[in-house]
Design a protein around this motif. Structure first.
Motif, PDB file in Angstrom:
ATOM      1  N   GLU A 190       0.831  -1.205   0.000  1.00  0.00           N
ATOM      2  CA  GLU A 190       0.000   0.000   0.000  1.00  0.00           C
ATOM      3  C   GLU A 190       0.867   1.257   0.000  1.00  0.00           C
ATOM      4  OE1 GLU A 190      -2.308  -3.003   2.654  1.00  0.00           O
ATOM      5  OE2 GLU A 190      -0.226  -2.546   2.138  1.00  0.00           O
ATOM      6  N   LYS A 191       1.949   1.218   0.756  1.00  0.00           N
ATOM      7  CA  LYS A 191       2.841   2.376   0.838  1.00  0.00           C
ATOM      8  C   LYS A 191       3.463   2.691  -0.522  1.00  0.00           C
ATOM      9  CE  LYS A 191       6.758   4.197   3.476  1.00  0.00           C
ATOM     10  NZ  LYS A 191       7.771   3.905   4.539  1.00  0.00           N
ATOM     11  N   CYS A 224       2.101   2.425  -3.279  1.00  0.00           N
ATOM     12  CA  CYS A 224       1.077   3.011  -4.153  1.00  0.00           C
ATOM     13  C   CYS A 224       0.823   4.486  -3.873  1.00  0.00           C
ATOM     14  CB  CYS A 224      -0.238   2.251  -4.002  1.00  0.00           C
ATOM     15  SG  CYS A 224      -0.164   0.511  -4.469  1.00  0.00           S
ATOM     16  N   MET A 225       1.213   4.967  -2.701  1.00  0.00           N
ATOM     17  CA  MET A 225       0.813   6.311  -2.285  1.00  0.00           C
ATOM     18  C   MET A 225       1.263   7.423  -3.226  1.00  0.00           C
ATOM     19  SD  MET A 225      -1.285   6.065   0.035  1.00  0.00           S
ATOM     20  CE  MET A 225      -1.923   4.699   0.994  1.00  0.00           C
ATOM     21  N   ASP A 264      -1.491   9.915  -4.892  1.00  0.00           N
ATOM     22  CA  ASP A 264      -1.451  11.369  -4.691  1.00  0.00           C
ATOM     23  C   ASP A 264      -1.335  12.115  -6.024  1.00  0.00           C
ATOM     24  OD1 ASP A 264      -1.619  10.967  -1.968  1.00  0.00           O
ATOM     25  OD2 ASP A 264       0.542  11.105  -1.626  1.00  0.00           O
ATOM     26  N   PHE A 309      -7.467   3.385   5.397  1.00  0.00           N
ATOM     27  CA  PHE A 309      -6.856   4.433   4.575  1.00  0.00           C
ATOM     28  C   PHE A 309      -7.927   5.367   4.028  1.00  0.00           C
ATOM     29  CE2 PHE A 309      -3.134   1.431   3.532  1.00  0.00           C
ATOM     30  CZ  PHE A 309      -2.350   2.000   4.518  1.00  0.00           C
ATOM     31  N   LYS A 361      -7.942   9.423   3.772  1.00  0.00           N
ATOM     32  CA  LYS A 361      -7.577  10.045   2.506  1.00  0.00           C
ATOM     33  C   LYS A 361      -8.796  10.118   1.585  1.00  0.00           C
ATOM     34  CE  LYS A 361      -3.530   9.214   0.633  1.00  0.00           C
ATOM     35  NZ  LYS A 361      -2.716  10.387   1.004  1.00  0.00           N
TER      36      LYS A 361
END
Length: 547
Positions: A230-231, A233-234, A238, A275, A279
């Motif tokens: 997941e990290k 993909c951030m 964004d 998440f 977000k």
């Protein structure tokens, strides 16, 4: 019968030869811009000429359509009053004497931006010019044009097809190197033999633990996936959100059939819900039915076959996982998309999803099922569910897709001698998709729709329906959705217009995501026009940037 297995050196040689071949092909395309022939150097000016002629043809088509309305009584109330009055006078032979100004056509100058020839703003002697004048100089929705020209919704939307041609918007967040990679990747994907060979070699290489993950990661994985975690993909999430394109984090590891894997998939889904609370760029969570349990268990439930003791435990655990994530989504206010799979297991999943809807969709839609609209029975299924929803007091959420298992479905139906569950052809599938989409928008107070499509026609029609029923473009009950790495011309242009757009962003270990990546490659190879459309848009943008 004994089969001679080649020496490891031979197998490795074949794999290396294949990888070298890919490298040579990549190098050729990199060098190609510097060795253009004289005819290729004129591509840009030719493209501009073609664009000019396309605009001319659109004007001519509108004129021809308008001719057909002469002498025909207007049966539908026209929202354009001026046009209605003009046609009424024409029918009574009361059209006033009018003066015509000449229409000046701009000379086509290769290499410069070409503008569509303008139509005089004065009154015209014939209804063709008058209708074109009104359409050109007044804001008219596709519904208005449909009524004006008395054409079907499909024909009307074709007249409007310009929005998705804007490559500057479509590829705004792509660097030149990312644009090149996408172009070369689709160039390779369009060659079916290469896809088949590459798929076989990749499967063998991963099975024998050859060091190919780095090559996969740098090419097809990074184009179609957000990362391993997941990290990872951030940054992509964004970046897309700067253009108002949302993301749906999709843990896409497949092929595991052990309880530990199913629990991991559930945890990944719960993390996505967390998440989403933090977000705004992550408005949905998602999971796949076979991510939460074995296909064989779903299949036996679907076919009405009794489960053994161990399978009963498995089924209860599957139901528990569905309820855990549905409850978490309900408490967080994050809608949950549940995918659809093969027909021989889907009824069990559908029934379980409906149970979650009854429980958690009382006030608004939290739980979404999925309708595969290459199936000919899905509109009837939806209408029956709609009746039950009114009786039991719950709302329906559906993701609409065409479907990804057509060949497998047809082969199995033929093998076991039951009726093919798939529509007879693509036209029937397209009609099913559009009919279901329209039914849901007609009943939007009872439903929410996530229109997952790479089809431009269906996307235009959804925009048309939003206008027809006077809904806001950003109505949270209506979403457009595409897969990451595909159809950016739909996603980013729709988002630019203010519609709700989300792209599925797969993630997971390279080895575990390969089944997903292989399906994407095969899908782009088999869907007529899909890869060619992607390539043409990428080429247009590369020419625009002069890269």
């Amino acid at each position: 019968m004994l089969v001679e297995i080649p020496d490891p050196e031979v197998i490795l040689g074949v794999i290396l030869a294949f990888l070298v071949g890919l490298g040579v092909l990549y190098g050729f395309y990199k060098a190609r811009p510097f060795i253009k022939s004289r005819s290729e150097m004129s591509d840009i000016s030719q493209s501009e000429r073609l664009e000019y002629y396309e605009r001319q043809l659109i004007d001519m088509k509108i004129r021809l359509d308008a001719i057909e309305i002469q002498g025909i009584e207007q049966k539908t109330e026209d929202p354009n009053l001026e046009l209605k009055q003009f046609l009424e006078k024409l029918a009574k032979n009361e059209a006033p004497e009018i003066q015509v100004d000449d229409v000046n056509h701009s000379e086509v100058v290769p290499g410069k931006p070409i503008s569509t020839p303008s139509v005089s703003t004065t009154v015209h002697t014939n209804p063709t010019d008058h209708v074109l004048h009104l359409i050109t100089n007044k804001a008219m929705t596709s519904r208005d044009i449909q009524i004006t020209l008395k054409r079907s919704r499909e024909h009307t939307s074709r007249l409007m097809k310009k929005l998705f041609d804007n490559t500057e918007v479509a590829f705004a967040i792509k660097s030149n190197s990312e644009l090149d990679r996408a172009f070369y990747l689709f160039e390779m994907i369009k060659r079916e033999p290469l896809v088949k060979i590459g798929t076989a070699v990749t499967k063998f290489a991963l099975k024998t633990y050859l060091p190919v993950e780095g090559i996969i990661r740098a090419t097809v994985f990074d184009h179609f996936c957000g990362g391993v975690t997941e990290k990872d993909c951030m940054p992509t999430i964004d970046k897309m959100f700067t253009k108002n394109v949302h993301s749906v984090l999709d843990y896409s590891a497949e092929g595991k059939e052990v309880e530990e894997h199913f629990d991991l998939a559930m945890e990944k889904t719960l993390n996505t819900i967390k998440f989403g609370k933090e977000k705004a760029s992550l408005p949905f969570a998602v999971f796949k039915p076979t991510g939460f349990g074995r296909l064989k268990v779903y299949q036996k439930i679907t076919e009405g076959i009794a489960l053994d003791t161990h399978e009963e435990v498995e089924w209860n655990r599957i139901k528990e996982r569905y309820d855990i994530v549905s409850k978490a989504a309900f408490e967080a206010g994050i809608p949950l998309l549940i995918d659809a799979e093969e027909t021989w297991m889907q009824t069990a999943a559908d029934d379980l999803i409906e149970e979650m809807m009854v429980k958690y969709n009382k006030e608004k839609v939290i739980v979404f099922g999925t309708l595969q609209l290459y199936r000919w029975d899905r509109l009837d299924y939806l209408k029956e569910m709609h009746k039950r929803s009114k009786e039991q007091g719950f709302k329906i959420g559906m993701k609409l897709v065409r479907g990804a298992y057509m060949e497998k479905e047809r082969e199995r139906a033929e093998k076991y001698g039951y009726k093919d569950p798939i529509c007879v052809d693509k036209d029937a599938t397209d009609k099913m998709y559009n009919d279901v989409q329209e039914y849901m928008i007609e009943n939007i107070d009872d439903m929410s729709v996530f229109s997952g499509t790479h089809n431009e026609e269906s996307s235009y029609l959804l925009m048309d329906l939003i206008e027809k029923y006077k809904l806001a473009k950003n109505d949270k009950r209506i979403w457009f959705g595409q897969l990451f790495g595909m159809s950016d011309h739909i996603s980013y242009n729709a988002a630019e217009e203010g519609y709700n757009v989300a792209k599925y962003l797969p993630f997971g270990p390279v080895r575990d995501v390969m089944p997903y990546l292989i399906r994407r490659a095969e899908e782009n190879t088999s869907v007529a026009g899909q890869t060619s459309r992607e390539l043409n848009l990428l080429k247009t943008e590369r020419n625009r940037r002069k890269v």
